[in-house]
Structures are given as structure tokens and as C-alpha cells.
Design a protein around this motif. Structure first.
Motif, mmCIF file in Angstrom:
data_model
loop_
_atom_site.group_PDB
_atom_site.id
_atom_site.type_symbol
_atom_site.label_atom_id
_atom_site.label_comp_id
_atom_site.label_asym_id
_atom_site.label_seq_id
_atom_site.Cartn_x
_atom_site.Cartn_y
_atom_site.Cartn_z
ATOM 1 N N GLY A 319 0.793 -1.229 0.000
ATOM 2 C CA GLY A 319 0.000 0.000 0.000
ATOM 3 C C GLY A 319 0.820 1.271 0.000
ATOM 4 O O GLY A 319 0.266 2.352 -0.192
ATOM 5 N N ARG A 320 2.125 1.180 0.198
ATOM 6 C CA ARG A 320 2.981 2.364 0.242
ATOM 7 C C ARG A 320 3.855 2.449 -1.006
ATOM 8 O O ARG A 320 4.264 1.424 -1.557
ATOM 9 C CB ARG A 320 3.852 2.343 1.500
ATOM 10 C CG ARG A 320 3.049 2.576 2.774
ATOM 11 C CD ARG A 320 3.923 2.439 4.024
ATOM 12 N NE ARG A 320 3.241 2.939 5.202
ATOM 13 C CZ ARG A 320 2.329 2.259 5.891
ATOM 14 N NH1 ARG A 320 2.024 1.017 5.518
ATOM 15 N NH2 ARG A 320 1.742 2.780 6.949
ATOM 16 N N ILE A 321 4.162 3.680 -1.417
ATOM 17 C CA ILE A 321 5.015 3.888 -2.578
ATOM 18 C C ILE A 321 6.461 3.727 -2.137
ATOM 19 O O ILE A 321 6.942 4.460 -1.266
ATOM 20 C CB ILE A 321 4.776 5.275 -3.192
ATOM 21 C CG1 ILE A 321 3.321 5.389 -3.657
ATOM 22 C CG2 ILE A 321 5.732 5.525 -4.361
ATOM 23 C CD1 ILE A 321 2.907 6.794 -4.033
ATOM 24 N N THR A 322 7.157 2.767 -2.735
ATOM 25 C CA THR A 322 8.525 2.472 -2.325
ATOM 26 C C THR A 322 9.534 2.663 -3.463
ATOM 27 O O THR A 322 10.710 2.364 -3.302
ATOM 28 C CB THR A 322 8.636 1.029 -1.794
ATOM 29 O OG1 THR A 322 8.241 0.116 -2.826
ATOM 30 C CG2 THR A 322 7.756 0.831 -0.567
ATOM 31 N N GLY A 323 9.069 3.151 -4.603
ATOM 32 C CA GLY A 323 9.975 3.386 -5.713
ATOM 33 C C GLY A 323 9.215 3.862 -6.931
ATOM 34 O O GLY A 323 7.986 4.056 -6.899
ATOM 35 N N VAL A 324 9.962 4.066 -8.017
ATOM 36 C CA VAL A 324 9.375 4.475 -9.289
ATOM 37 C C VAL A 324 9.924 3.557 -10.383
ATOM 38 O O VAL A 324 10.852 2.783 -10.138
ATOM 39 C CB VAL A 324 9.704 5.950 -9.611
ATOM 40 C CG1 VAL A 324 9.035 6.881 -8.594
ATOM 41 C CG2 VAL A 324 11.210 6.187 -9.616
ATOM 42 N N TRP A 325 9.354 3.645 -11.576
ATOM 43 C CA TRP A 325 9.801 2.770 -12.657
ATOM 44 C C TRP A 325 9.624 3.441 -14.009
ATOM 45 O O TRP A 325 8.892 4.427 -14.145
ATOM 46 C CB TRP A 325 9.062 1.429 -12.636
ATOM 47 C CG TRP A 325 7.570 1.509 -12.818
ATOM 48 C CD1 TRP A 325 6.631 1.660 -11.840
ATOM 49 C CD2 TRP A 325 6.853 1.451 -14.057
ATOM 50 N NE1 TRP A 325 5.374 1.697 -12.383
ATOM 51 C CE2 TRP A 325 5.480 1.569 -13.742
ATOM 52 C CE3 TRP A 325 7.226 1.303 -15.391
ATOM 53 C CZ2 TRP A 325 4.485 1.547 -14.712
ATOM 54 C CZ3 TRP A 325 6.242 1.291 -16.376
ATOM 55 C CH2 TRP A 325 4.880 1.399 -16.014
ATOM 56 N N GLU A 326 10.295 2.889 -14.999
ATOM 57 C CA GLU A 326 10.138 3.323 -16.380
ATOM 58 C C GLU A 326 10.484 2.155 -17.292
ATOM 59 O O GLU A 326 11.196 1.233 -16.901
ATOM 60 C CB GLU A 326 11.038 4.522 -16.691
ATOM 61 C CG GLU A 326 12.518 4.222 -16.571
ATOM 62 C CD GLU A 326 13.385 5.428 -16.890
ATOM 63 O OE1 GLU A 326 12.816 6.480 -17.245
ATOM 64 O OE2 GLU A 326 14.623 5.310 -16.806
ATOM 65 N N VAL A 327 9.971 2.210 -18.505
ATOM 66 C CA VAL A 327 10.265 1.187 -19.503
ATOM 67 C C VAL A 327 11.234 1.760 -20.526
ATOM 68 O O VAL A 327 11.026 2.865 -21.050
ATOM 69 C CB VAL A 327 8.983 0.697 -20.202
ATOM 70 C CG1 VAL A 327 9.333 -0.233 -21.370
ATOM 71 C CG2 VAL A 327 8.078 -0.034 -19.218
ATOM 72 N N SER A 328 12.291 1.019 -20.778
ATOM 73 C CA SER A 328 13.261 1.388 -21.805
ATOM 74 C C SER A 328 13.481 0.174 -22.698
ATOM 75 O O SER A 328 14.037 -0.839 -22.255
ATOM 76 C CB SER A 328 14.589 1.824 -21.169
ATOM 77 O OG SER A 328 15.554 2.122 -22.151
ATOM 78 N N GLY A 329 12.987 0.256 -23.918
ATOM 79 C CA GLY A 329 13.068 -0.897 -24.810
ATOM 80 C C GLY A 329 12.267 -2.061 -24.268
ATOM 81 O O GLY A 329 11.074 -1.935 -24.006
ATOM 82 N N ARG A 330 12.924 -3.175 -24.046
ATOM 83 C CA ARG A 330 12.262 -4.370 -23.518
ATOM 84 C C ARG A 330 12.526 -4.551 -22.037
ATOM 85 O O ARG A 330 12.294 -5.631 -21.489
ATOM 86 C CB ARG A 330 12.753 -5.622 -24.266
ATOM 87 C CG ARG A 330 12.349 -5.665 -25.728
ATOM 88 C CD ARG A 330 10.856 -5.854 -25.862
ATOM 89 N NE ARG A 330 10.444 -6.002 -27.251
ATOM 90 C CZ ARG A 330 9.189 -6.143 -27.638
ATOM 91 N NH1 ARG A 330 8.226 -6.156 -26.731
ATOM 92 N NH2 ARG A 330 8.891 -6.255 -28.913
ATOM 93 N N GLN A 331 12.990 -3.483 -21.378
ATOM 94 C CA GLN A 331 13.339 -3.601 -19.959
ATOM 95 C C GLN A 331 12.521 -2.637 -19.120
ATOM 96 O O GLN A 331 12.353 -1.469 -19.489
ATOM 97 C CB GLN A 331 14.831 -3.312 -19.772
ATOM 98 C CG GLN A 331 15.337 -3.568 -18.352
ATOM 99 C CD GLN A 331 16.844 -3.670 -18.323
ATOM 100 O OE1 GLN A 331 17.417 -4.673 -18.753
ATOM 101 N NE2 GLN A 331 17.498 -2.639 -17.814
#
Length: 369
Positions: A319-331
């Protein structure tokens, strides 16, 4: 009644269709979330897809064309998908704040309160039964001497001069012409019944907000809706009008309200350890706001709430935000906040798989840093 934040956050995940996953209609999701932010269409589509077991995108455009949803400037002056019924309540409250009548607004955007009133009347007339591009609407308006000198603001993609017109029910976004934005009159939508009185709209809107983002107080609701522009007497009246439909709750020392119909369910909710990857501009954080430290620690806020109002994609664990993310190509690259524990690999990969299906991205590998 006392509950913990762990219970509250687990309950919100359930109320927001994030767990357990079912297959709600996109219109149902938009209604439950009190709108979905719409500046970036792909983010809105992803927000809905990640709340459906099938992870299917699509449905927003057809719902707009059918009048089941409307797209308009609403909460905090930002573009949202809303249902016509809920949207009318939100717009009524935003209009009641009369922000365009403040001298600072006139200085910033170059329109007096009388000119805004004239624009509402003229735009309602122009858009009756019509769908016009921004350029076509501006061209019609600047033929009127009352709006001399407003051409730049009327053509601006920011829409600052058009927002008060949206709040007063004079216009909303149409289906569009290719990549061109169009505007229509809300009264041409099948589900539009006009703007209700704020005293009637307020209790309904506050109750809807509590159904997705409770427990909360009326001040947090106001911050979400109007950045604190509503009169405090009006907010207190909402609470009084709801009466025994509200139950007072204490969340680790913080007083708040929950809808009485949800009180037992909230009290019985167990904390969750589930892992979710949510897209940018997701309502899970926009509902309570990026200053909600029970979800997003203050020291990490800048990693989520970026310049120019950009909201990053989220890693949510328990329930808590512990990070962020992004997509680069197939990763899919996950960046953990300092001190945060990495979720179990299988949970992250399952969440990444949902993102991939929702976005039509094929198989993604997950990298954690």
C-alpha cells in the motif's frame, strides 16, 4: 473506531479495484475513482487497464462518443475523464469558488469577471449542437468585440481562459478530429442534467471521494478538488448534511471520516503485502495527494511529483510507494527509494507482466536498482 494506516491502505487498494482483480467496466472504474486524470491519454488507459483482470486497454474513446463519460477540466484545473453525473457535482463545487473573480486571476489571464460571464453565454450559444476545434471556437469568439485581445489565451493549449467556462458547464472536450482537440456543450451529452446547487452536489461528491480515498476529512477532499478554494462553512455543511452516513474514525491519532456503510469492512481489513506497478498520474496517489506521507514519505516526494506537474509511475508495496519505474526498450527499470526493501522477484515480475499486457509491450525483463 480506530484503525491503522496498514488497514486503510489495504482497504483503498480493494476499493480502487487493484486487489483482488476483477473485470469492471471502464466507466465503472472512472466513477469509483472520482475521475481519471486525462492530460496523457496513455496514462489514463493504463490506469484503467491495470484495474482489470484482463488488463485490456480501450473503452475511453467509445464511452466518450456514447456520452457515458465526459472529458473536461475539473479537479485542480486539470483535465479529467469523469462520468456526467459525478462530473456535474465536481464542476458545481469548482464553479462555486469563483476563482476567476479574483484580481490575481484577472491580472494573470486578462479577462474580467464580466468578460468570463460573457464568454460563458457566447460559448454556450456557439456550441449548441456543434463540435468545434479550438481554432474554430477561438475564431468565432474573436469576431465579438467583447473579446478583443483574448485570441492568444483562447488558442492556448493550457486552456486557462476556458477552464472557468468548463466549470460553469458551458463546454467540455468532444471526441476530437484526428489529433485536434474539439469542444462540445455538456448539455448535448445524454447523461448531463445541468449543474446542481453546490449545497446538493457537495455531500454527494464528498461521499464519492470517501468511497475511494477514505478515511479523510473535508479539508483533504477540498485540497484534492480545488486546492483549498472552497469556503470552510460549505465544507462543514457537507458533513452535517451527511449526518449518520458518516462514521468518525481515528487513524493512528488522525481524526477522519469513513462512510458508515464501509466502516465494518474497513475495521475487518487485514494489511496487505501485495505489489503493484502503477502508471504515471495514477489516482492512487492523486486522490490523497502527493503530500500524503502515510503513502509517500516526504523525502521521496520529488521523485514522484516532478517539474511541470508530472507524476511518475509508481512501485507500490503493502500500500505504500517504495519506488518508481520506467520502460526502456524491452526492460522495465525499477528504482527503489533509499532504504526500501526490494519486493519478491516473482511479485515484481508478475506486476511487470501486467504492465506489458496492458501496454501491448510484449515480454519485459525487470531490472531493480
Amino acid at each position: 473506531m480506530k484503525v491503522s494506516w496498514n488497514q486503510v491502505l489495504a482497504w483503498r487498494l480493494r476499493r480502487q479495484y487493484l486487489e483482488p482483480l476483477t473485470d469492471p467496466d471502464p466507466v465503472e472504474v472512472v466513477g469509483r475513482l472520482c475521475g481519471v486524470q486525462a492530460q496523457v491519454t496513455s496514462s489514463a488507459e493504463l490506469a484503467i487497464a491495470l484495474r482489470r483482470a484482463t488488463a485490456d486497454q480501450g473503452g475511453l474513446a467509445s464511452a466518450l462518443a456514447e456520452g457515458a463519460l465526459m472529458k473536461t477540466w475539473a479537479m485542480r484545473g486539470t483535465l479529467h475523464w469523469v462520468t456526467p453525473g459525478e462530473g456535474a457535482d465536481f464542476l458545481s463545487l469548482l464553479a462555486s469558488a469563483r476563482t476567476w473573480e479574483k484580481p490575481a486571476w484577472t491580472r494573470e489571464f486578462g479577462a474580467t469577471p464580466q468578460q468570463v460571464s460573457d464568454l460563458v453565454e457566447k460559448v454556450s450559444e456557439i456550441l449548441h449542437g456543434a463540435e468545434l476545434t479550438r481554432e474554430e471556437l477561438a475564431a468565432e469568439l474573436i469576431r465579438d468585440r467583447r473579446f478583443t485581445g483574448m485570441e492568444k489565451q483562447l488558442r492556448s493549449g493550457w486552456g486557462a481562459l476556458l477552464k472557468p467556462l468548463a466549470w460553469q458547464g458551458a463546454l467540455c472536450h468532444g471526441s476530437g478530429q484526428g489529433n485536434k482537440i474539439t469542444f462540445i456543450a455538456p448539455r448535448d451529452l445524454p447523461g448531463w442534467k445541468g449543474l446542481p446547487d453546490p449545497a446538493e452536489a457537495g455531500p454527494r461528491a464528498f461521499a464519492a471521494y470517501l468511497g475511494a480515498y477514505g478515511p479523510a476529512g473535508p479539508e483533504l477532499f477540498d485540497h484534492w478538488l480545488s486546492r483549498g478554494s472552497l469556503r470552510k462553512t460549505l465544507l462543514r455543511a457537507f458533513v452535517a448534511e451527511l449526518g449518520d452516513r458518516l462514521t468518525a474514525v481515528e487513524v493512528e491519532g488522525r481524526p477522519a471520516y469513513v462512510l458508515t456503510e464501509h466502516a465494518d469492512e474497513l475495521a475487518a481489513t487485514e494489511p496487505t503485502r501485495s505489489v503493484h506497478l502503477l502508471g504515471g498520474f495514477d489516482q492512487y496517489i492523486l486522490g490523497p495527494g502527493t503530500k500524503a506521507e502515510e503513502i509517500l514519505p516526504q523525502e521521496h516526494r520529488a521523485k514522484v511529483s516532478k517539474t511541470a506537474g508530472w507524476i511518475a509511475p509508481l512501485l507500490v508495496a503493502g500500500g505504500r510507494i517504495t519506488g518508481v519505474w520506467e520502460v526502456s526498450g524491452r526492460q522495465l527499470n525499477v528504482t527503489l527509494f533509499p532504504g526500501a526493501s526490494a519486493p519478491a522477484r516473482e511479485d515484481l515480475e508478475a506486476a511487470a507482466g501486467r504492465v506489458a499486457r496492458a501496454g501491448g509491450l510484449g515480454r519485459l525483463t525487470v531490472q531493480v536498482s
